[in-house]
Design a protein around this motif. Structure first.
Motif, PDB file in Angstrom:
ATOM      1  N   PRO A  50      -8.438 -12.706  20.984  1.00 41.00           N
ATOM      2  CA  PRO A  50      -8.741 -14.105  21.322  1.00 41.00           C
ATOM      3  C   PRO A  50      -7.513 -14.886  21.784  1.00 41.00           C
ATOM      4  O   PRO A  50      -6.393 -14.607  21.359  1.00 41.00           O
ATOM      5  N   ILE A  51      -7.745 -15.862  22.638  1.00 40.25           N
ATOM      6  CA  ILE A  51      -6.678 -16.753  23.089  1.00 40.25           C
ATOM      7  C   ILE A  51      -6.215 -17.634  21.927  1.00 40.25           C
ATOM      8  O   ILE A  51      -5.061 -18.005  21.835  1.00 40.25           O
ATOM      9  N   LEU A  52      -7.146 -17.949  21.058  1.00 42.95           N
ATOM     10  CA  LEU A  52      -6.855 -18.796  19.903  1.00 42.95           C
ATOM     11  C   LEU A  52      -7.612 -18.235  18.715  1.00 42.95           C
ATOM     12  O   LEU A  52      -8.822 -17.980  18.815  1.00 42.95           O
ATOM     13  N   SER A  53      -6.916 -18.030  17.594  1.00 43.42           N
ATOM     14  CA  SER A  53      -7.564 -17.492  16.399  1.00 43.42           C
ATOM     15  C   SER A  53      -6.706 -17.806  15.182  1.00 43.42           C
ATOM     16  O   SER A  53      -5.632 -18.390  15.295  1.00 43.42           O
ATOM     17  N   GLY A  54      -7.179 -17.384  14.042  1.00 44.33           N
ATOM     18  CA  GLY A  54      -6.421 -17.540  12.802  1.00 44.33           C
ATOM     19  C   GLY A  54      -6.183 -18.995  12.435  1.00 44.33           C
ATOM     20  O   GLY A  54      -7.039 -19.845  12.632  1.00 44.33           O
ATOM     21  N   ASP A  55      -4.994 -19.276  11.934  1.00 42.06           N
ATOM     22  CA  ASP A  55      -4.642 -20.623  11.476  1.00 42.06           C
ATOM     23  C   ASP A  55      -4.597 -21.641  12.608  1.00 42.06           C
ATOM     24  O   ASP A  55      -4.712 -22.843  12.367  1.00 42.06           O
ATOM     25  N   GLU A  56      -4.407 -21.178  13.845  1.00 41.62           N
ATOM     26  CA  GLU A  56      -4.366 -22.091  14.998  1.00 41.62           C
ATOM     27  C   GLU A  56      -5.758 -22.535  15.433  1.00 41.62           C
ATOM     28  O   GLU A  56      -5.906 -23.516  16.154  1.00 41.62           O
ATOM     29  N   PHE A  57      -6.790 -21.796  15.028  1.00 44.36           N
ATOM     30  CA  PHE A  57      -8.159 -22.055  15.462  1.00 44.36           C
ATOM     31  C   PHE A  57      -8.762 -23.125  14.563  1.00 44.36           C
ATOM     32  O   PHE A  57      -9.370 -22.834  13.533  1.00 44.36           O
ATOM     33  N   VAL A  58      -8.561 -24.373  14.944  1.00 45.71           N
ATOM     34  CA  VAL A  58      -8.995 -25.500  14.119  1.00 45.71           C
ATOM     35  C   VAL A  58      -9.930 -26.409  14.909  1.00 45.71           C
ATOM     36  O   VAL A  58      -9.967 -26.380  16.144  1.00 45.71           O
ATOM     37  N   VAL A  59     -10.674 -27.213  14.175  1.00 46.38           N
ATOM     38  CA  VAL A  59     -11.594 -28.183  14.773  1.00 46.38           C
ATOM     39  C   VAL A  59     -10.821 -29.143  15.666  1.00 46.38           C
ATOM     40  O   VAL A  59      -9.719 -29.576  15.319  1.00 46.38           O
ATOM     41  N   GLY A  60     -11.401 -29.471  16.814  1.00 49.76           N
ATOM     42  CA  GLY A  60     -10.781 -30.448  17.692  1.00 49.76           C
ATOM     43  C   GLY A  60     -11.136 -30.227  19.141  1.00 49.76           C
ATOM     44  O   GLY A  60     -11.803 -29.248  19.498  1.00 49.76           O
ATOM     45  N   PRO A  61     -10.676 -31.133  19.997  1.00 50.54           N
ATOM     46  CA  PRO A  61     -10.893 -30.995  21.435  1.00 50.54           C
ATOM     47  C   PRO A  61      -9.791 -30.146  22.080  1.00 50.54           C
ATOM     48  O   PRO A  61      -8.617 -30.243  21.698  1.00 50.54           O
ATOM     49  N   TYR A  62     -10.195 -29.334  23.042  1.00 50.92           N
ATOM     50  CA  TYR A  62      -9.285 -28.424  23.736  1.00 50.92           C
ATOM     51  C   TYR A  62      -9.554 -28.489  25.231  1.00 50.92           C
ATOM     52  O   TYR A  62     -10.583 -29.004  25.669  1.00 50.92           O
ATOM     53  N   GLU A  63      -8.645 -27.925  25.997  1.00 53.16           N
ATOM     54  CA  GLU A  63      -8.840 -27.811  27.433  1.00 53.16           C
ATOM     55  C   GLU A  63      -8.264 -26.484  27.904  1.00 53.16           C
ATOM     56  O   GLU A  63      -7.165 -26.111  27.503  1.00 53.16           O
ATOM     57  N   LEU A  64      -9.037 -25.784  28.719  1.00 51.34           N
ATOM     58  CA  LEU A  64      -8.553 -24.602  29.415  1.00 51.34           C
ATOM     59  C   LEU A  64      -8.296 -25.006  30.857  1.00 51.34           C
ATOM     60  O   LEU A  64      -9.153 -25.636  31.483  1.00 51.34           O
TER      61      LEU A  64
END
Length: 118
Positions: A50-64
């Motif tokens: 995954p591009i984002l996972s673990g402790d970094e994968f948190v609730v919130g807005p993102y942009e690719l």
């Protein structure tokens, strides 16, 4: 599986979009924090999970940010200057950090589509 993944397909060529630069940003209001920059492989996916996972994968807005213009030029597409599509931003929210979020991109020189995949 939990985390954020993507898959980019070049619908004009009918194949995966290899070598497309993608930047992942975490939004803080209208400000953006760059989390990482990745490139698609021969299958149009990102190596290493995954591009984002673990402790970094948190609730919130993102942009690719999909750098389509650079990819399309490298693939030999005939583009106007400036290109109709250059950098494609897809802003989305992660509301469940225990879920899998898949954000695919179907791309051509003059159009794209996306959805929440599985």
């Amino acid at each position: 599986m939990t985390g954020l993944t993507t898959h980019v397909l070049d619908t004009a060529l009918g194949k995966p979009a290899e070598g497309l630069k993608i930047q992942l940003l975490r939004m803080k209001g209208e400000e953006a924090e760059l989390i990482r920059t990745v490139f698609t492989n021969a299958d149009g996916r990102v190596d290493g999970g995954p591009i984002l996972s673990g402790d970094e994968f948190v609730v919130g807005p993102y942009e690719l940010l999909f750098h389509a213009g650079d990819y399309l030029r490298q693939s030999g597409a005939t583009l106007t200057e400036p290109a109709f599509l250059d950098v494609i931003p897809i802003r989305f929210g992660i509301s469940d950090p225990t879920a899998h979020y898949h954000v695919p991109l179907l791309l051509s020189p003059y159009g794209y589509s996306t959805y929440r995949g599985s």
